[in-house]
Design a protein around this motif. Structure first.
Motif, PDB file in Angstrom:
ATOM      1  N   SER A   2      11.133  10.906   0.631  1.00 27.49           N
ATOM      2  CA  SER A   2      12.023  12.059   0.541  1.00 27.49           C
ATOM      3  C   SER A   2      13.013  12.095   1.706  1.00 27.49           C
ATOM      4  O   SER A   2      14.014  12.801   1.639  1.00 27.49           O
ATOM      5  CB  SER A   2      11.215  13.347   0.494  1.00 27.49           C
ATOM      6  OG  SER A   2      10.473  13.501   1.677  1.00 27.49           O
ATOM      7  N   ALA A   3      12.747  11.334   2.755  1.00 29.17           N
ATOM      8  CA  ALA A   3      13.659  11.310   3.905  1.00 29.17           C
ATOM      9  C   ALA A   3      14.992  10.647   3.553  1.00 29.17           C
ATOM     10  O   ALA A   3      16.011  10.940   4.172  1.00 29.17           O
ATOM     11  CB  ALA A   3      13.011  10.577   5.072  1.00 29.17           C
ATOM     12  N   ILE A  79       4.056  -1.946   4.279  1.00 25.64           N
ATOM     13  CA  ILE A  79       5.029  -0.881   4.028  1.00 25.64           C
ATOM     14  C   ILE A  79       5.188  -0.645   2.532  1.00 25.64           C
ATOM     15  O   ILE A  79       5.369   0.496   2.097  1.00 25.64           O
ATOM     16  CB  ILE A  79       6.386  -1.159   4.726  1.00 25.64           C
ATOM     17  CG1 ILE A  79       7.220   0.118   4.799  1.00 25.64           C
ATOM     18  CG2 ILE A  79       7.156  -2.244   4.037  1.00 25.64           C
ATOM     19  CD1 ILE A  79       6.687   1.164   5.705  1.00 25.64           C
ATOM     20  N   ILE A  80       5.082  -1.690   1.719  1.00 26.94           N
ATOM     21  CA  ILE A  80       5.121  -1.505   0.266  1.00 26.94           C
ATOM     22  C   ILE A  80       3.920  -0.665  -0.173  1.00 26.94           C
ATOM     23  O   ILE A  80       4.042   0.223  -1.024  1.00 26.94           O
ATOM     24  CB  ILE A  80       5.125  -2.865  -0.459  1.00 26.94           C
ATOM     25  CG1 ILE A  80       6.400  -3.620  -0.157  1.00 26.94           C
ATOM     26  CG2 ILE A  80       4.931  -2.696  -1.960  1.00 26.94           C
ATOM     27  CD1 ILE A  80       7.636  -3.114  -0.826  1.00 26.94           C
ATOM     28  N   GLY A  81       2.741  -0.912   0.419  1.00 29.31           N
ATOM     29  CA  GLY A  81       1.562  -0.101   0.114  1.00 29.31           C
ATOM     30  C   GLY A  81       1.762   1.353   0.499  1.00 29.31           C
ATOM     31  O   GLY A  81       1.349   2.261  -0.232  1.00 29.31           O
ATOM     32  N   MET A  82       2.412   1.584   1.651  1.00 24.43           N
ATOM     33  CA  MET A  82       2.671   2.965   2.071  1.00 24.43           C
ATOM     34  C   MET A  82       3.653   3.644   1.126  1.00 24.43           C
ATOM     35  O   MET A  82       3.494   4.821   0.784  1.00 24.43           O
ATOM     36  CB  MET A  82       3.186   3.001   3.500  1.00 24.43           C
ATOM     37  CG  MET A  82       2.119   2.729   4.537  1.00 24.43           C
ATOM     38  SD  MET A  82       2.733   2.863   6.213  1.00 24.43           S
ATOM     39  CE  MET A  82       2.945   4.624   6.353  1.00 24.43           C
ATOM     40  N   ASP A  86       2.768   6.884  -1.054  1.00 28.00           N
ATOM     41  CA  ASP A  86       3.606   8.076  -0.940  1.00 28.00           C
ATOM     42  C   ASP A  86       4.142   8.484  -2.317  1.00 28.00           C
ATOM     43  O   ASP A  86       4.214   9.691  -2.616  1.00 28.00           O
ATOM     44  CB  ASP A  86       4.780   7.802   0.013  1.00 28.00           C
ATOM     45  CG  ASP A  86       5.621   9.041   0.266  1.00 28.00           C
ATOM     46  OD1 ASP A  86       5.041  10.135   0.428  1.00 28.00           O
ATOM     47  OD2 ASP A  86       6.854   8.901   0.299  1.00 28.00           O
ATOM     48  N   GLY A  87       4.472   7.522  -3.141  1.00 27.77           N
ATOM     49  CA  GLY A  87       4.947   7.842  -4.477  1.00 27.77           C
ATOM     50  C   GLY A  87       3.873   8.460  -5.356  1.00 27.77           C
ATOM     51  O   GLY A  87       4.145   9.333  -6.178  1.00 27.77           O
ATOM     52  N   SER A  91       2.029  11.725   0.097  1.00 29.99           N
ATOM     53  CA  SER A  91       1.742  11.578   1.526  1.00 29.99           C
ATOM     54  C   SER A  91       1.443  10.116   1.816  1.00 29.99           C
ATOM     55  O   SER A  91       0.660   9.488   1.104  1.00 29.99           O
ATOM     56  CB  SER A  91       0.523  12.434   1.904  1.00 29.99           C
ATOM     57  OG  SER A  91       0.148  12.156   3.237  1.00 29.99           O
ATOM     58  N   ALA A  92       2.068   9.591   2.863  1.00 22.79           N
ATOM     59  CA  ALA A  92       1.834   8.204   3.224  1.00 22.79           C
ATOM     60  C   ALA A  92       0.613   8.024   4.113  1.00 22.79           C
ATOM     61  O   ALA A  92       0.270   6.925   4.484  1.00 22.79           O
ATOM     62  CB  ALA A  92       3.064   7.638   3.930  1.00 22.79           C
ATOM     63  N   TRP A  93      -0.050   9.108   4.474  1.00 22.44           N
ATOM     64  CA  TRP A  93      -1.211   9.007   5.352  1.00 22.44           C
ATOM     65  C   TRP A  93      -2.435   9.329   4.612  1.00 22.44           C
ATOM     66  O   TRP A  93      -3.097   9.999   4.282  1.00 22.44           O
ATOM     67  CB  TRP A  93      -1.046   9.885   6.583  1.00 22.44           C
ATOM     68  CG  TRP A  93       0.211   9.579   7.307  1.00 22.44           C
ATOM     69  CD1 TRP A  93       1.325  10.347   7.381  1.00 22.44           C
ATOM     70  CD2 TRP A  93       0.524   8.392   8.054  1.00 22.44           C
ATOM     71  NE1 TRP A  93       2.296   9.737   8.103  1.00 22.44           N
ATOM     72  CE2 TRP A  93       1.833   8.539   8.540  1.00 22.44           C
ATOM     73  CE3 TRP A  93      -0.155   7.237   8.332  1.00 22.44           C
ATOM     74  CZ2 TRP A  93       2.456   7.545   9.292  1.00 22.44           C
ATOM     75  CZ3 TRP A  93       0.475   6.278   9.097  1.00 22.44           C
ATOM     76  CH2 TRP A  93       1.764   6.444   9.562  1.00 22.44           C
TER      77      TRP A  93
END
Length: 93
Positions: A2-3, A79-82, A86-87, A91-93
């Motif tokens: 979303s950033a 980063i692809i996993g994050m 997130d999708g 949340s990416a965490w």
């Protein structure tokens, strides 16, 4: 994710413009016909005047380049996993 929508259009223009200028004017010559070798040295310090001899032993250099490629691939996979997480969850965490 979303950033991406928070950055204004002129901000994206500045980012892409700066990357294009660096790509065309700074890193445009290859050394020894090696892809990705622009002669900038460790952390790009050679391009701002700090010289270093580099790695003289070809076997050590090959081993370090292979380790760098493996680390880069692992970082891209992470980063692809994050992005995927997130999708799915928001949340990416």
């Amino acid at each position: 994710l979303s950033a991406f929508s928070k950055v204004p259009s002129l901000g994206w223009l500045q980012i892409v413009g700066f990357a294009g200028i660096v790509e065309l004017n700074v890193y445009n010559d290859q050394v020894n016909d090696e892809p990705g070798n622009y002669g900038a040295g460790f952390l790009g310090l050679r391009s701002i005047g700090f010289m270093n001899a580099g790695i003289s032993d070809p076997e050590v250099r090959k081993k370090k380049l292979n380790a760098e490629l493996a680390n880069g691939r692992l970082a891209m996979f992470a980063i692809i996993g994050m992005f995927f997480q997130d999708g799915l969850t928001g949340s990416a965490w």
